[in-house]
Each structure stands twice: as structure tokens, then as C-alpha cells.
Design a protein around this motif. Structure first.
Motif, short mmCIF file in Angstrom:
data_model
loop_
_atom_site.label_atom_id
_atom_site.label_comp_id
_atom_site.label_asym_id
_atom_site.label_seq_id
_atom_site.Cartn_x
_atom_site.Cartn_y
_atom_site.Cartn_z
N ASP A 169 6.78 17.49 -0.02
CA ASP A 169 5.95 18.65 0.28
C ASP A 169 4.61 18.53 -0.44
N GLU A 170 3.57 18.31 0.32
CA GLU A 170 2.21 18.11 -0.18
C GLU A 170 2.15 17.09 -1.32
N PRO A 171 2.63 15.88 -1.05
CA PRO A 171 2.69 14.88 -2.12
C PRO A 171 1.33 14.41 -2.61
N SER A 172 0.28 14.57 -1.78
CA SER A 172 -1.02 14.06 -2.21
C SER A 172 -1.85 15.10 -2.94
N LYS A 182 -1.61 4.40 -2.62
CA LYS A 182 -0.38 3.78 -3.14
C LYS A 182 0.85 4.50 -2.56
N LEU A 183 0.77 5.82 -2.51
CA LEU A 183 1.84 6.61 -1.92
C LEU A 183 2.07 6.19 -0.46
N GLY A 184 0.97 5.97 0.26
CA GLY A 184 1.08 5.50 1.65
C GLY A 184 1.86 4.19 1.73
N ARG A 185 1.56 3.26 0.80
CA ARG A 185 2.27 1.97 0.80
C ARG A 185 3.76 2.17 0.47
N ILE A 186 4.04 3.06 -0.47
CA ILE A 186 5.43 3.34 -0.84
C ILE A 186 6.18 3.89 0.38
N ILE A 187 5.54 4.82 1.10
CA ILE A 187 6.19 5.43 2.26
C ILE A 187 6.47 4.36 3.33
N ARG A 188 5.53 3.43 3.51
CA ARG A 188 5.77 2.34 4.49
C ARG A 188 6.94 1.46 4.04
#
Ligand code: ATP
Ligand code: MG
Length: 231
Positions: A169-172, A182-188
Motif C-alpha cells: 500500500d503506497e510503497p513509494s 530499486k523497488l521496481g526491480r524487486i517487484i520484477r
């Protein structure tokens, strides 16, 4: 056809004595999907996430109706501790995910529910330290960490449990550009491991190119877009 990890049919929820809530929600999510949940403030995103992870109506009076299945099981027949093994969540305020003797290694997740001991959790977090850029954070007093640092630890610990579905929930909200990317890469990476991730956020540049489905919430009603382009 792939199994659905989440299937909601005509799902509705109203907060007690309130017209606010969500209504007639229909969607399904397959394994390995990155799903963006977006819409204006107050449109019902957090409410939907809390319905999915069992917090509603467990902690809030109100009516939940319709049908919801999680990992092939009817929601109404799933016990909270079973749900916790399938769905991991990180909320808007990650501070609430820590209990404390003042070190970050003391996590608030109800570990016994997940079948993890605290030592195992800390071990998992340490394994992820490098990947998540958490170097040294685990030994720090949590009250000396910035919101963004706390957020990264909460995200890392949630992913360490390797549930089928993760709700962010609204991680950014507290992350700078670099950490959001970095969060985007983790999610991928989580997606590549077959996990499904539902991300509720107003900004989603960090998910660019990896969104499989968009759930757009408007005054408690949901519009489903089957691709980022369609959105
Ligand atoms: P934001 O983008 O600001 O996080 P949101 O889309 O997550 O917003 P929700 O928190 O789901 O919105 O709130 C949806 C609606 O339900 C709002 O009108 C809110 O005021 C109301 N609401 C939320 N929690 C409760 C509660 N515990 N009791 C009564 N109404 C509530
Ligand atoms: Mg919200």
C-alpha cells in the motif's frame, strides 16, 4: 488457463453506519502478475487491500458480501493464520509493522502465524540485506531510521516470507527516486519467482513496463484494464 490466486465476484464492503466502502468489485489475478491498484485519495484502494488480507471485517465492523477466493479456497472458509501464509502485506505506515526492543530486527509480523521463528526471520532479512541495500540497518534502533529506510525493511521482510501474493500500500510514498526504482526491480524479481504483487500507489513510474493489469478505483467502484496500454 492458469489458476487464479485471487478471484473476487460482486465483492462489496461498507464501513459501519457509513456509505463509504467498495461495491460490486470483480477481478481475478493469476500467479506472477504485477497489478497496479490506483485511483484518487479516498476511492477505496486501502479498503480493498484490507478486504483481501482479512483485516476487514476482522478489525472493523461492517458488512462484507459477495464472493472472494484466495489460492483456490473460499475466503469465508479460510482461517486468518492460513491467509497469512498466502498473502503478505506492507501498509502505508510500516512503523506499525515493528514491535520493539528498539532494534529493527524485532519485527512485528505475527511470525508464529507464518510458521517462522524470529531467528529465522532475522536470518532471511540478513540474506536480503545486500539485494535490498539494507546494509547495517537491521542493527539500528528503529526510531533512528528514516521513513524510507523503515519502508525498505518492511518491504524486504514481507518478500522474505515468499507468500503467493504481496500487497503493497503506497510503497513509494517515502522513497526517493533511486529507492523507488530499486523497488521496481524487486517487484520484477518477485514476479519472476511466480509471486503476484498488488501495488496501490498514486505514482507508478517505477513499475514502468511491468504492469500486467490495472485496477482503477473510483468512488468505491472498480474498473479493470487488462494491460497498462488499455489504462
Ligand atoms: P488514499 O489514496 O488516500 O490512501 P484510499 O483509496 O486508500 O485513499 P480508503 O482508505 O480505502 O481510500 O478509504 C475509502 C473510503 O472509506 C474513504 O472515504 C474513507 O474516509 C473511508 N474509510 C476508510 N477507513 C474507514 C473506517 N475505518 N471507517 C469508516 N470509513 C472509513
Ligand atoms: Mg490508502
Amino acid at each position: 488457463m492458469a489458476e487464479n490466486v485471487i478471484r473476487a465476484k460482486d465483492l462489496s464492503f461498507n464501513y459501519e453506519e457509513s456509505t463509504e466502502g467498495i461495491s460490486d468489485i470483480n477481478f481475478s489475478i493469476e500467479p506472477g502478475m504485477v497489478v497496479l491498484l490506483t485511483g484518487n485519495s479516498g476511492s477505496g484502494k486501502s479498503t480493498l487491500l484490507k478486504c483481501l488480507n482479512g483485516l476487514i471485517p476482522a478489525v472493523t465492523e461492517g458488512e462484507l458480501s459477495g464472493s472472494l477466493s484466495i489460492a483456490g479456497k473460499e475466503y469465508s472458509s479460510v482461517k486468518m493464520h492460513q491467509l497469512n501464509k498466502v498473502i503478505g502485506s506492507v501498509f502505508q505506515n510500516p512503523r506499525s509493522q515493528f514491535f520493539t526492543d528498539n532494534t529493527t530486527a524485532e519485527l512485528v509480523f505475527p511470525m508464529e502465524n507464518y510458521g517462522y521463528t524470529k531467528d529465522q526471520m532475522v536470518q532471511r532479512l540478513k540474506e536480503l540485506e545486500k539485494e535490498f541495500g539494507l546494509d547495517g540497518l537491521l542493527d539500528r534502533n528503529i526510531y533512528t531510521l528514516s521513513s524510507g529506510e523503515r519502508q525498505m525493511i518492511a518491504l524486504a521482510s514481507a518478500t522474505a516470507l515468499k507468500q503467493k501474493v504481496l500487497l503493497f500500500d503506497e510503497p513509494s510514498a517515502n522513497l526517493d527516486y533511486g529507492n523507488a526504482m530499486k523497488l521496481g526491480r524487486i517487484i520484477r524479481k518477485l514476479k519472476s519467482e511466480g509471486m503476484s504483487v498488488i501495488v496501490a500507489d498514486h505514482r507508478f513510474y517505477y513499475l514502468n513496463g511491468s504492469i500486467d493489469k490495472v485496477l482503477f478505483m473510483d468512488h468505491g467502484k472498480l474498473k479493470v484494464c487488462e494491460s497498462e496500454e488499455e489504462f
